[in-house]
Enzyme design. Structure first.
Site, PDB file in Angstrom:
ATOM      1  N   HIS A 233       0.868  -1.190   0.000  1.00 52.35           N
ATOM      2  CA  HIS A 233       0.000   0.000   0.000  1.00 52.35           C
ATOM      3  C   HIS A 233       0.900   1.234   0.000  1.00 52.35           C
ATOM      4  O   HIS A 233       1.740   1.390  -0.872  1.00 52.35           O
ATOM      5  CB  HIS A 233      -0.932  -0.120   1.215  1.00 52.35           C
ATOM      6  CG  HIS A 233      -2.107   0.793   1.247  1.00 52.35           C
ATOM      7  ND1 HIS A 233      -2.439   1.667   0.238  1.00 52.35           N
ATOM      8  CD2 HIS A 233      -3.074   0.984   2.209  1.00 52.35           C
ATOM      9  CE1 HIS A 233      -3.537   2.335   0.559  1.00 52.35           C
ATOM     10  NE2 HIS A 233      -3.941   1.940   1.750  1.00 52.35           N
ATOM     11  N   HIS A 272      -1.748  -2.352  -9.837  1.00 50.11           N
ATOM     12  CA  HIS A 272      -2.817  -1.810  -9.003  1.00 50.11           C
ATOM     13  C   HIS A 272      -4.018  -2.732  -9.059  1.00 50.11           C
ATOM     14  O   HIS A 272      -4.298  -3.328 -10.092  1.00 50.11           O
ATOM     15  CB  HIS A 272      -3.223  -0.408  -9.490  1.00 50.11           C
ATOM     16  CG  HIS A 272      -3.938   0.379  -8.449  1.00 50.11           C
ATOM     17  ND1 HIS A 272      -5.289   0.253  -8.231  1.00 50.11           N
ATOM     18  CD2 HIS A 272      -3.478   1.268  -7.535  1.00 50.11           C
ATOM     19  CE1 HIS A 272      -5.631   1.061  -7.240  1.00 50.11           C
ATOM     20  NE2 HIS A 272      -4.558   1.679  -6.791  1.00 50.11           N
ATOM     21  N   ASP A 326       2.522   5.717  -6.351  1.00 54.41           N
ATOM     22  CA  ASP A 326       3.749   5.684  -5.556  1.00 54.41           C
ATOM     23  C   ASP A 326       5.023   5.766  -6.395  1.00 54.41           C
ATOM     24  O   ASP A 326       6.080   6.098  -5.869  1.00 54.41           O
ATOM     25  CB  ASP A 326       3.798   4.392  -4.717  1.00 54.41           C
ATOM     26  CG  ASP A 326       2.803   4.433  -3.576  1.00 54.41           C
ATOM     27  OD1 ASP A 326       2.725   5.487  -2.922  1.00 54.41           O
ATOM     28  OD2 ASP A 326       2.114   3.429  -3.345  1.00 54.41           O
TER      29      ASP A 326
HETATM   30  N1  CMC Z   1       5.723  -6.124 -10.353  1.00 63.27           N
HETATM   31  C1  CMC Z   1       5.725  -7.312 -10.966  1.00 63.27           C
HETATM   32  N2  CMC Z   1       4.634  -8.099 -11.105  1.00 63.27           N
HETATM   33  C2  CMC Z   1       3.500  -7.634 -10.586  1.00 63.27           C
HETATM   34  C3  CMC Z   1       3.416  -6.407  -9.936  1.00 63.27           C
HETATM   35  C4  CMC Z   1       4.583  -5.635  -9.822  1.00 63.27           C
HETATM   36  N3  CMC Z   1       4.588  -4.461  -9.194  1.00 63.27           N
HETATM   37  N4  CMC Z   1       2.170  -6.205  -9.518  1.00 63.27           N
HETATM   38  C5  CMC Z   1       1.466  -7.279  -9.879  1.00 63.27           C
HETATM   39  N5  CMC Z   1       2.269  -8.153 -10.524  1.00 63.27           N
HETATM   40  C6  CMC Z   1       1.888  -9.466 -11.042  1.00 63.27           C
HETATM   41  C7  CMC Z   1       1.826 -10.460  -9.899  1.00 63.27           C
HETATM   42  O1  CMC Z   1       3.077 -11.082  -9.667  1.00 63.27           O
HETATM   43  C8  CMC Z   1       0.777 -11.422 -10.372  1.00 63.27           C
HETATM   44  O2  CMC Z   1       1.353 -12.308 -11.286  1.00 63.27           O
HETATM   45  P1  CMC Z   1       0.848 -13.844 -11.356  1.00 63.27           P
HETATM   46  O3  CMC Z   1      -0.601 -13.747 -11.772  1.00 63.27           O
HETATM   47  O4  CMC Z   1       1.765 -14.426 -12.378  1.00 63.27           O
HETATM   48  O5  CMC Z   1       1.031 -14.410  -9.983  1.00 63.27           O
HETATM   49  C9  CMC Z   1      -0.202 -10.530 -11.139  1.00 63.27           C
HETATM   50  O6  CMC Z   1       0.562  -9.379 -11.556  1.00 63.27           O
HETATM   51  C10 CMC Z   1      -1.363 -10.056 -10.288  1.00 63.27           C
HETATM   52  O7  CMC Z   1      -0.805  -9.479  -9.107  1.00 63.27           O
HETATM   53  P2  CMC Z   1      -1.546  -9.463  -7.712  1.00 63.27           P
HETATM   54  O8  CMC Z   1      -0.542  -9.138  -6.658  1.00 63.27           O
HETATM   55  O9  CMC Z   1      -2.385 -10.697  -7.527  1.00 63.27           O
HETATM   56  O10 CMC Z   1      -2.560  -8.288  -7.959  1.00 63.27           O
HETATM   57  P3  CMC Z   1      -3.262  -7.458  -6.861  1.00 63.27           P
HETATM   58  O11 CMC Z   1      -4.438  -6.839  -7.464  1.00 63.27           O
HETATM   59  O12 CMC Z   1      -3.476  -8.280  -5.633  1.00 63.27           O
HETATM   60  O13 CMC Z   1      -2.093  -6.447  -6.550  1.00 63.27           O
HETATM   61  C11 CMC Z   1      -0.793  -4.702  -5.866  1.00 63.27           C
HETATM   62  C12 CMC Z   1      -2.121  -5.110  -6.515  1.00 63.27           C
HETATM   63  C13 CMC Z   1      -0.734  -3.188  -5.802  1.00 63.27           C
HETATM   64  C14 CMC Z   1      -0.722  -5.258  -4.441  1.00 63.27           C
HETATM   65  C15 CMC Z   1       0.395  -5.261  -6.699  1.00 63.27           C
HETATM   66  O14 CMC Z   1       0.330  -4.749  -8.012  1.00 63.27           O
HETATM   67  C16 CMC Z   1       1.730  -4.957  -6.061  1.00 63.27           C
HETATM   68  O15 CMC Z   1       2.155  -5.663  -5.154  1.00 63.27           O
HETATM   69  N6  CMC Z   1       2.433  -3.857  -6.509  1.00 63.27           N
HETATM   70  C17 CMC Z   1       3.663  -3.474  -5.910  1.00 63.27           C
HETATM   71  C18 CMC Z   1       3.405  -2.660  -4.628  1.00 63.27           C
HETATM   72  C19 CMC Z   1       2.829  -1.301  -4.937  1.00 63.27           C
HETATM   73  O16 CMC Z   1       3.301  -0.577  -5.795  1.00 63.27           O
HETATM   74  N7  CMC Z   1       1.804  -0.909  -4.158  1.00 63.27           N
HETATM   75  C20 CMC Z   1       1.160   0.406  -4.283  1.00 63.27           C
HETATM   76  C21 CMC Z   1      -0.270   0.245  -4.721  1.00 63.27           C
HETATM   77  S1  CMC Z   1      -1.020   1.765  -5.298  1.00 63.27           S
HETATM   78  C22 CMC Z   1      -0.945   2.925  -4.088  1.00 63.27           C
HETATM   79  C23 CMC Z   1      -1.370   2.521  -2.735  1.00 63.27           C
HETATM   80  O17 CMC Z   1      -2.409   1.872  -2.551  1.00 63.27           O
HETATM   81  O18 CMC Z   1      -0.676   2.834  -1.805  1.00 63.27           O
END
Ligand code: CMC
Length: 389
Positions: A233, A272, A326
């Site tokens: 987050h 996201h 971010d």
């Molecule tokens: N880098 C590489 N791969 C990614 C990333 C990333 N930043 N984000 C998602 N993926 C991949 C993930 O590995 C997964 O692949 P697979 O289906 O092969 O396992 C797929 O995309 C779906 O990811 P997820 O984690 O299941 O998706 P989600 O909707 O649960 O995740 C998220 C959203 C924000 C947690 C995730 O994109 C993430 O961890 N990003 C990095 C942390 C980040 O930048 N967070 C800030 C979010 S926005 C501002 C805020 O809320 O503060």
């Protein structure tokens, strides 16, 4: 696409649930709408681009809290109330000086807000009006807490707020003791507008769940800060800076990002739950990162960020993984002179307005949040006395 799981419980019932509650509607709201397919964000109907161009953090906060753009008088009065509540109670400041100054800044902030609750919570009746007063006080005092934490960390005396300065300019002043130039103050003001609200994200949902028990506002906001801290987050902006520092130079970007993607490491600041295209806030922040890079003559952080963005677009763009808010806020905060450990607290200085607006909205038509889960544990276990285990 929501990850929908189908499970059979041990009573023979079939259930489906959405992992991470993706796509689950929890209630209604009039505060914010995100169009994740087109990359559009509105606060109470107004596009974020327009607010970033024409509004201030103070005005946007009023708009989020009360649902209407303020008249000149309403804004002046709101501004005066914020200024009147900027200072920290002396007792709280004294206790802060006893706290471990090197601890995590978000944990520090969370603890201070909880502590403030001991001094500020006057009664256990939480009407929307009373809550709005407490919310305004919290919006006012957050920069003072965050700046004081940073100064204590550096072994320096906290600086008192300067009421001749706006909310953003005063934060910069209280951190480094120098009044910022107009452009730096305006860039931070825009950052605060962009981070102020974002629907049912984890920390906002947390604040609504907590207030739905009719507990006090400080408890709801304290819990929200704990939620924002996490690297998935608000903590991601610090993760971005760690990544940029790890890469170190433009010529290493390609190699390091590729290794990370091959090893399935997450690239902080990308991806996201709702946006599957470029986050509109990232587009705006990218422009300010570029301008600050030119002004400061330190192009490296912006250049590395831009290159990471290009590589990610090429490698994972088709999977809907683009920069989020971010990503470019990290280099912007760096150019504005903030220390890395202040990045997530600055996010909180802004998001307190969104949390407060949601807490008030929740209280207007409250129903306790109490979802369910599918029980997959044992159903027929015998109790074995301790002497026989
Ligand atoms: N880098 C590489 N791969 C990614 C990333 C990333 N930043 N984000 C998602 N993926 C991949 C993930 O590995 C997964 O692949 P697979 O289906 O092969 O396992 C797929 O995309 C779906 O990811 P997820 O984690 O299941 O998706 P989600 O909707 O649960 O995740 C998220 C959203 C924000 C947690 C995730 O994109 C993430 O961890 N990003 C990095 C942390 C980040 O930048 N967070 C800030 C979010 S926005 C501002 C805020 O809320 O503060």
């Amino acid at each position: 696409m929501a990850k929908v799981r189908e499970v059979m419980d041990k009573f023979g019932n079939k259930h489906t649930y959405n992992e991470g509650m993706e796509g689950v509607l929890a209630t209604t709201s009039e505060i914010c709408h995100i169009n994740g397919k087109e990359g559009k964000l509105i606060y109470r109907g107004i596009p974020i681009e327009e607010l970033a161009e024409k509004s201030t953090f103070e005005e946007t906060s009023y708009f989020l809290l009360y649902g209407e753009l303020p008249t000149r008088k309403e804004l002046d009065d709101f501004d005066a109330r914020l200024k009147a509540n900027r200072a920290l109670p002396q007792e709280v400041l004294s206790i802060m000086k006893q706290m471990p100054s090197q601890s995590n800044t978000m944990q520090f902030l969370r603890t201070v807000v909880s502590l403030l609750g001991l001094y500020e919570t006057k009664s256990d009746e939480h009407t929307v009006i009373e809550t709005s007063h407490e919310a305004e006080k919290l919006i006012a005092v957050f920069p003072t807490i965050v700046a004081a934490i940073q100064r204590l960390r550096e072994g320096k005396e906290p600086i008192a707020p300067d009421n001749s300065l706006g909310h953003a300019a005063n934060l910069i002043y209280m951190v480094n003791g120098e009044k910022p130039d107009e452009f730096a103050a305006r860039v931070l003001d825009i950052c605060l507008i962009l981070h102020a609200e974002h629907g049912f994200n984890a920390s906002t949902f947390t604040s609504r769940v907590v207030i739905s028990t009719l507990t006090d506002v400080h408890s709801a906001i304290t819990a929200a800060i704990g939620s924002l801290r996490g690297p998935l987050h608000g903590g991601a902006n610090e993760g971005v800076m760690h990544l940029l520092n790890e890469i170190g130079s433009l010529d290493k970007v390609e190699e390091i990002i590729k290794i990370k993607l091959e090893t399935k490491a997450k690239i902080m600041g990308f991806g996201h739950r709702v946006y599957k295209v470029l986050d509109p806030r990232a587009r705006i922040l990218s422009q300010y990162s570029e301008r600050l890079a030119q002004i400061t003559g330190n192009e490296t952080y912006y250049a590395m960020s831009k290159k990471i963005e290009d590589i990610m677009k090429r490698e994972v763009g088709d999977r809907g993984i683009y920069p989020n808010v971010d990503f470019f806020s990290a280099s912007v905060y760096h150019y504005l002179g903030f220390k890395l450990e202040s990045y997530t607290p600055i996010f909180a200085v802004s998001r307190i307005s969104g949390w407060a607006a949601h807490v008030m909205e929740q209280l207007r038509e409250n129903r306790l949040f109490r979802p369910s889960s599918v029980y997959l544990g044992d159903i027929d276990r015998k109790y074995i006395s301790i002497s026989e285990r």
